[in-house]
Design an enzyme around this catalytic site. Structure first.
Site, short mmCIF file in Angstrom:
data_model
loop_
_atom_site.label_atom_id
_atom_site.label_comp_id
_atom_site.label_asym_id
_atom_site.label_seq_id
_atom_site.Cartn_x
_atom_site.Cartn_y
_atom_site.Cartn_z
N PHE A 185 31.37 52.85 42.33
CA PHE A 185 32.77 53.27 42.47
C PHE A 185 32.88 54.74 42.05
O PHE A 185 32.38 55.13 40.99
CB PHE A 185 33.64 52.39 41.57
CG PHE A 185 35.10 52.57 41.78
CD1 PHE A 185 35.70 52.19 42.98
CD2 PHE A 185 35.89 53.10 40.79
CE1 PHE A 185 37.05 52.36 43.17
CE2 PHE A 185 37.26 53.26 40.97
CZ PHE A 185 37.84 52.89 42.17
N TYR A 197 43.55 43.93 36.80
CA TYR A 197 44.60 43.81 37.83
C TYR A 197 44.07 43.38 39.19
O TYR A 197 44.82 43.33 40.14
CB TYR A 197 45.39 45.12 37.95
CG TYR A 197 44.55 46.38 38.13
CD1 TYR A 197 44.02 46.71 39.38
CD2 TYR A 197 44.30 47.23 37.07
CE1 TYR A 197 43.26 47.86 39.53
CE2 TYR A 197 43.55 48.38 37.22
CZ TYR A 197 43.03 48.69 38.46
OH TYR A 197 42.27 49.81 38.61
N LYS A 198 42.78 43.08 39.28
CA LYS A 198 42.22 42.61 40.55
C LYS A 198 42.26 41.08 40.56
O LYS A 198 43.33 40.50 40.63
CB LYS A 198 40.84 43.24 40.75
CG LYS A 198 40.97 44.77 40.92
CD LYS A 198 39.69 45.53 40.97
CE LYS A 198 39.99 47.02 41.22
NZ LYS A 198 38.82 47.88 41.07
#
Ligand code: PLP
Length: 415
Positions: free
Chosen positions: A121, A225-226
């Site tokens: 990422f 939050y995924k």
């Protein structure tokens, strides 16, 4: 009944879908970017706002707020297969990554290389670059520099490790292709040459069983939050193995990581255990919003979640192979479910315009990742087999009827 409907009918997790706010018939396949809102979270937030903040005000710090990052850490420990006292909520994933990266490099002074991969990422790569510019003598070794690699062989990672490696850091599940690294094997390989290992679990936590303690992982960070459904910008988590906690130092020492914050001493003295990795005041509203999502994952259990996840991505990919590959799509995720997280990518030269048509005309929400990837995230707690089928049928129609042609070929901003 279609095959998808039949699979939904016998799905042991099907009841969980009703525990989320689902206001319309949108097919939401972006839970790997922002998970849905649990109904219980919505109710809890009203209480946190109106009672805890509105009425109790500053007293709430002593009535649960101060302990929240650690209390939710204990629930995360169960999800991560981690030891008691090893997880705490703090900051964003990027900031947590910075803290643990610097802490690890200090603990391996004399070694000057960090090994990661070119498909990691970007935020992790950017943080590595900023630490490199801060400390000067850091070599960043990228395994497989090809941005579009789908799989990264463990042997290729191992070949980069040597006596000069301070740290191996990888995303457990790659954000573009969904490739799942062999966490246990690579952790052992890093240890065999005396390096530490730091895993970014953002795309695996809550959807892939992880056993940090059993695998002997040193350090980890990840998003809430995924697949944990904690809400936009909810704080991240930090894992430090109990054995390392006393040896490592937090490079952003702040008052809430102090042994006695309310002594207001001039000099920093770290708290014991994992709490020293906290820096400042926890964001209470967004931390509180995480809890009900964690409870749902714990209730469903990771073995059942993983089983459904594999079944969903396998169903989607076999339909894609049959119906979309002949229409110009390419599968850009591992074929072997054992090497895959819970999202899959398809490539198409018109991916950007197809993604816009999917959202606008078919109410199917994937996301687009440059240059030509369409990502489809399957969140087993609320996605159905029918969702996978509708997405495939919609893609077929968009390409057959050339519905994408009216959309712009360039799009700036959030994709
Ligand atoms: C989503 C994601 C992040 C997000 O980082 P933030 O700092 O919380 O925005 C970090 N790493 C990976 C691998 C991700 O997938």
């Amino acid at each position: 009944m279609s095959q998808a409907r039949a699979l939904d009918h016998i799905d042991p997790l099907k009841a969980f879908r009703d525990l989320f706010i689902i206001a319309d018939s949108t097919v939401y396949l972006d839970g790997n970017s922002l998970g849905r809102l649990p109904i219980e979270t919505s109710k809890l937030m009203r209480e946190v706002l109106e009672v805890q903040w509105g009425h109790r005000l500053v007293r709430s710090w002593g009535e649960g707020w101060m302990d929240l990052p650690r209390r939710l850490g204990t629930k995360l420990e169960k999800i991560l297969g981690a030891e008691t006292g090893s997880v705490v909520l703090a900051d964003s994933t990027s900031v947590c990554f910075f803290k643990l990266l610097v802490a690890a490099l200090r603990a391996r002074e004399g070694r000057t290389a960090v090994v990661t991969d070119g498909t990691n990422f970007p935020s992790d790569l950017y943080v590595l670059q900023s630490v490199q510019s801060l400390i000067g003598h850091l070599e960043i070794k990228l395994v497989g520099g090809d941005d579009d690699a789908i799989e990264i062989a463990p042997e290729a990672v191992e070949a980069q490790l040597d006596r000069n490696t301070a740290l191996l850091t990888l995303s457990h599940v790659e954000f573009k292709s969904g490739f799942l690294h062999d966490l246990k094997r690579l952790t052992a390989a890093a240890h065999a040459c005396g390096a530490l290992v730091l895993w970014d679990l953002s795309h695996s936590v809550g959807v892939v069983p992880i056993n940090l303690a059993e695998c002997g992982v040193d350090l980890a960070v990840g998003c809430t939050y995924k697949y944990l459904n904690g809400g936009p910008g909810a704080p991240a988590f930090i894992y430090v193995s109990p054995e390392l906690q006393e040896k490592l130092t937090n490079p952003i020492s702040g008052w809430l990581g102090h042994r006695a914050p309310f002594d207001f001493d001039h000099d920093y003295a770290p708290a014991s255990g994992i709490s020293k990795f906290i820096t400042g005041t926890p964001p209470i509203l967004s931390s509180a919003a995480i809890e009900k999502g964690l409870d749902l994952v714990l209730e469903a259990g990771l073995p059942a979640i993983r089983e459904k996840s594999v079944h969903l991505t396998t169903t989607f990919l076999s339909l894609a192979q049959e119906l979309l590959v002949p229409r110009g799509f390419e599968i850009a995720s591992p074929r072997d479910a054992g090497q895959r997280g819970s999202h899959v990518a398809l490539r198409h030269p018109e991916a950007l315009r197809i993604s816009q048509a999917l959202i606008q005309e078919k109410a199917v929400i994937p996301d687009f990742r440059r240059p030509n990837n369409l990502r489809f995230g399957f969140a087993p707690l609320y996605n159905s087999f029918a969702d996978a089928e509708v997405a495939i049928e919609s893609l077929q129609q968009i390409v057959d009827d050339r519905l994408f042609e009216k959309y712009p070929t360039d799009l700036s901003g959030v994709t």
